[in-house]
Design an enzyme around this catalytic site. Structure first.
Site, PDB file in Angstrom:
ATOM      1  N   GLY A 125       0.822  -1.213   0.000  1.00 24.75           N
ATOM      2  CA  GLY A 125       0.000   0.000   0.000  1.00 24.75           C
ATOM      3  C   GLY A 125       0.853   1.259   0.000  1.00 24.75           C
ATOM      4  O   GLY A 125       1.996   1.270  -0.461  1.00 24.75           O
ATOM      5  N   ASP A 184       1.711  -7.461  -9.399  1.00 24.50           N
ATOM      6  CA  ASP A 184       0.703  -6.847 -10.268  1.00 24.50           C
ATOM      7  C   ASP A 184       0.105  -5.588  -9.653  1.00 24.50           C
ATOM      8  O   ASP A 184      -0.136  -4.600 -10.357  1.00 24.50           O
ATOM      9  CB  ASP A 184      -0.397  -7.861 -10.633  1.00 24.50           C
ATOM     10  CG  ASP A 184      -1.077  -8.469  -9.418  1.00 24.50           C
ATOM     11  OD1 ASP A 184      -0.554  -8.305  -8.300  1.00 24.50           O
ATOM     12  OD2 ASP A 184      -2.128  -9.101  -9.592  1.00 24.50           O
ATOM     13  N   GLY A 185      -0.111  -5.572  -8.330  1.00 23.76           N
ATOM     14  CA  GLY A 185      -0.610  -4.362  -7.685  1.00 23.76           C
ATOM     15  C   GLY A 185       0.371  -3.219  -7.785  1.00 23.76           C
ATOM     16  O   GLY A 185      -0.010  -2.068  -8.047  1.00 23.76           O
ATOM     17  N   THR A 186       1.647  -3.531  -7.604  1.00 23.24           N
ATOM     18  CA  THR A 186       2.702  -2.515  -7.719  1.00 23.24           C
ATOM     19  C   THR A 186       2.786  -1.985  -9.147  1.00 23.24           C
ATOM     20  O   THR A 186       2.966  -0.780  -9.367  1.00 23.24           O
ATOM     21  CB  THR A 186       4.061  -3.114  -7.302  1.00 23.24           C
ATOM     22  OG1 THR A 186       3.970  -3.595  -5.961  1.00 23.24           O
ATOM     23  CG2 THR A 186       5.160  -2.078  -7.391  1.00 23.24           C
ATOM     24  N   ASP A 205       4.767 -16.151  -6.687  1.00 24.91           N
ATOM     25  CA  ASP A 205       3.743 -17.116  -7.105  1.00 24.91           C
ATOM     26  C   ASP A 205       3.745 -17.378  -8.611  1.00 24.91           C
ATOM     27  O   ASP A 205       3.031 -18.262  -9.080  1.00 24.91           O
ATOM     28  CB  ASP A 205       2.345 -16.613  -6.727  1.00 24.91           C
ATOM     29  CG  ASP A 205       2.131 -16.551  -5.230  1.00 24.91           C
ATOM     30  OD1 ASP A 205       2.973 -17.091  -4.489  1.00 24.91           O
ATOM     31  OD2 ASP A 205       1.128 -15.948  -4.804  1.00 24.91           O
ATOM     32  N   MET A 214       3.395 -21.277  -1.024  1.00 21.94           N
ATOM     33  CA  MET A 214       2.784 -20.044  -1.527  1.00 21.94           C
ATOM     34  C   MET A 214       1.947 -20.344  -2.772  1.00 21.94           C
ATOM     35  O   MET A 214       2.230 -21.283  -3.501  1.00 21.94           O
ATOM     36  CB  MET A 214       3.849 -19.009  -1.868  1.00 21.94           C
ATOM     37  CG  MET A 214       4.541 -18.425  -0.660  1.00 21.94           C
ATOM     38  SD  MET A 214       5.890 -19.462  -0.142  1.00 21.94           S
ATOM     39  CE  MET A 214       7.049 -19.168  -1.446  1.00 21.94           C
ATOM     40  N   GLY A 215       0.968 -19.505  -2.996  1.00 25.62           N
ATOM     41  CA  GLY A 215       0.094 -19.653  -4.149  1.00 25.62           C
ATOM     42  C   GLY A 215      -1.284 -19.158  -3.801  1.00 25.62           C
ATOM     43  O   GLY A 215      -2.196 -19.946  -3.543  1.00 25.62           O
ATOM     44  N   GLU A 226      -1.514 -22.162  -0.709  1.00 30.30           N
ATOM     45  CA  GLU A 226      -2.229 -21.423   0.340  1.00 30.30           C
ATOM     46  C   GLU A 226      -3.644 -20.995  -0.073  1.00 30.30           C
ATOM     47  O   GLU A 226      -4.511 -20.791   0.778  1.00 30.30           O
ATOM     48  CB  GLU A 226      -1.439 -20.180   0.758  1.00 30.30           C
ATOM     49  CG  GLU A 226      -1.263 -19.161  -0.350  1.00 30.30           C
ATOM     50  CD  GLU A 226      -0.482 -17.936   0.092  1.00 30.30           C
ATOM     51  OE1 GLU A 226      -0.753 -17.415   1.179  1.00 30.30           O
ATOM     52  OE2 GLU A 226       0.397 -17.492  -0.686  1.00 30.30           O
ATOM     53  N   TYR A 255       7.773 -18.359   4.932  1.00 31.87           N
ATOM     54  CA  TYR A 255       8.687 -17.244   5.166  1.00 31.87           C
ATOM     55  C   TYR A 255      10.144 -17.647   5.022  1.00 31.87           C
ATOM     56  O   TYR A 255      11.001 -16.813   4.709  1.00 31.87           O
ATOM     57  CB  TYR A 255       8.400 -16.609   6.533  1.00 31.87           C
ATOM     58  CG  TYR A 255       7.044 -15.943   6.550  1.00 31.87           C
ATOM     59  CD1 TYR A 255       6.828 -14.749   5.866  1.00 31.87           C
ATOM     60  CD2 TYR A 255       5.957 -16.531   7.190  1.00 31.87           C
ATOM     61  CE1 TYR A 255       5.578 -14.157   5.841  1.00 31.87           C
ATOM     62  CE2 TYR A 255       4.708 -15.948   7.170  1.00 31.87           C
ATOM     63  CZ  TYR A 255       4.524 -14.754   6.488  1.00 31.87           C
ATOM     64  OH  TYR A 255       3.284 -14.169   6.459  1.00 31.87           O
TER      65      TYR A 255
END
Length: 465
Positions: A165, A190-192, A220, A263-264, A319, A376
């Protein structure tokens, strides 16, 4: 140029159905910019390279498997150094920012951007923005030189810090203007990249000679168009350690089950590739392939069958798999983190408990389940050799593009070639495992797991509907 939801698409068409989805250039909105000779032509390291500069018409096809009568299809501009550049080295003031979650290779990308600017183009003013997008208007910067970044590729994480954010377009662009920055390198998912696209649009609206260039980052591997994202190979390799540990635990005890959560969030690529690489996995569950627990053809039945056959089994779980099965999922459906990602319930803990409860109720067999969540540990490791090479190519390509005046683009690998991809193609959808594809079929033949067709679907098929 036709309008696109996020930005205007810049398309060039040619004979036989050729389409170039081009990236913006500074000259699109700042006419009559001066050009300069590329200093690489005098660089002794490249003097032996034949035709080192990329031809202006070089492009890379998105689709390489075609029929003889197929149209040539969509292409992207090939990455690499151009004969003419649009910045003098002395005028460049570059900055690098990392956003979102950690991923192996972040430090390698930072290092290679700095090294490329310094040693290829003679740029000596490079800033690191501390702590993600917020760092722009918090005025936190870190001077970056080859000496500062020399050994950072040997460490995990990012020396610049990161956050989710914090995207305030106006504040960020004001900060870029105030600092005199004219090249912005944004590393993130993708958000970045959506945020980078908005920054580019505001910079273009203001008519600034500022390049905005992205490097796609997602552990991912869920960014479309590109072959894979950096850090993915390392993640798959590191996941093997967890799967091996789960296998050792499971086969060392009667009716042992090793359950590994990887992760995923929306895409099961790490789980799928780690399963294929391991060959010790009996069941792989991913978001793209729904499954159910009880009844004929369900997960519980399959677990019982494998335990009777082998005495142990290993389950790999992404996940984002099975989220719709969680009893509390409806409560979290609309909750999001600072990056806009849906907050997921811990499906690993839930399925572990569900398996224990089921076999406890059945009283047919006693199971011993070990749950491992290496998330992590995997995110925080340094990148492996293949990812280090890939990060180097990405970083060098993005610097070549920025110096050549391209902007509003992401550097990415398409069919084994480095390319420049417009932001809107990177952010338009998520890359997911296609469960009707050969790769998923290879996995099913490796694990011998059922397809987990739902009970309703099974009844519908039996009725011939």
């Amino acid at each position: 140029m036709e309008s696109n939801g996020i930005s205007e698409s810049k398309t060039v068409t040619g004979d036989f159905g050729y389409v170039l989805q081009d990236v913006p250039h500074l000259t699109d909105y700042i006419p009559d910019l001066p050009t300069y000779s590329n200093p690489l032509q005098d660089n002794p390291a490249y003097s032996v390279v034949k035709q080192y500069f990329v031809h202006v018409d070089d492009s890379v096809p998105q689709k390489i498997v075609v029929h003889k009568d197929s149209p040539r299809g969509i292409h992207f501009r090939r990455a690499g150094p151009r004969q003419k550049i649009y910045f003098e080295p002395d005028e460049v003031r570059a900055c690098i920012v990392t956003c979102g979650g950690l991923c192996p290779g972040l430090n390698t990308v930072i290092r290679e951007i700095v090294y490329s600017l310094y040693h290829m183009y003679g740029v000596t003013r490079v800033l690191g923005i501390d702590g993600g997008y917020r760092g722009f208007y918090a005025r936190n910067t870190v001077p970056l030189t080859p000496k500062v970044v020399n050994d950072i590729h040997k460490r995990g994480g990012t020396i610049l810090g990161t956050s989710r954010g914090g995207h305030d377009t106006s504040k960020i662009v004001h900060s870029i203007q105030d600092r005199g920055i004219n090249q912005v390198y944004i590393i993130g998912g993708d958000g970045t990249q959506k945020g980078a696209s908005v920054i580019f649009e505001e910079i273009r609206r203001r008519g600034l000679k500022v390049v905005v260039a992205g490097i796609p980052k997602t552990i991912d591997n869920d960014i479309p168009v590109i072959d894979k994202s950096f850090g993915f190979d390392t993640a798959v390799e590191e996941a093997q350690r967890a799967i091996n540990a789960a296998h050792v635990e499971a086969e060392s005890i009667e009716n042992g089950i090793g359950l590994v959560k990887l992760m995923g969030r929306y895409s099961g690529f790490i789980a799928m590739y780690a399963t294929l690489a391991s060959r010790d996995v009996d069941c792989c569950l991913i978001p793209e392939s729904p499954f159910y627990l009880d009844g004929k053809g369900g997960l519980f039945e399959y677990i019982e069958k494998r335990l009777k056959e082998n005495g142990h089994m290993v389950i790999v779980l992404a996940e984002g798999a099975g989220q719709e099965l969680l009893s509390a999922s409806m409560q979290s459906m609309n909750h999001q983190d600072a990056s806009g990602n849906k907050l997921l319930q811990d499906v690993g803990l839930w399925i572990s408990q569900s398996i224990k409860d089921h076999f406890s109720r059945q009283k047919k067999m006693t199971i011993n389940l070990k749950y491992i969540d290496p998330t992590y540990m995997i995110r925080a490791v340094p990148s492996n050799a293949s990812d280090n090479v890939y990060c180097t190519l990405l970083a060098q390509s993005v610097v070549h593009g920025a110096m050549a005046g391209y902007t509003g683009f992401t550097s990415g690998l398409v069919n084994g070639r480095q390319t420049y991809i417009p932001f809107y193609r990177i952010t338009e959808k998520q890359h997911q495992v296609v469960i009707t594809d050969r790769m998923w079929a290879r996995l099913l033949s490796s694990t011998n797991q059922p397809s987990f067709i739902s009970q309703k679907e099974g009844q519908r098929r039996r009725r011939g509907e």
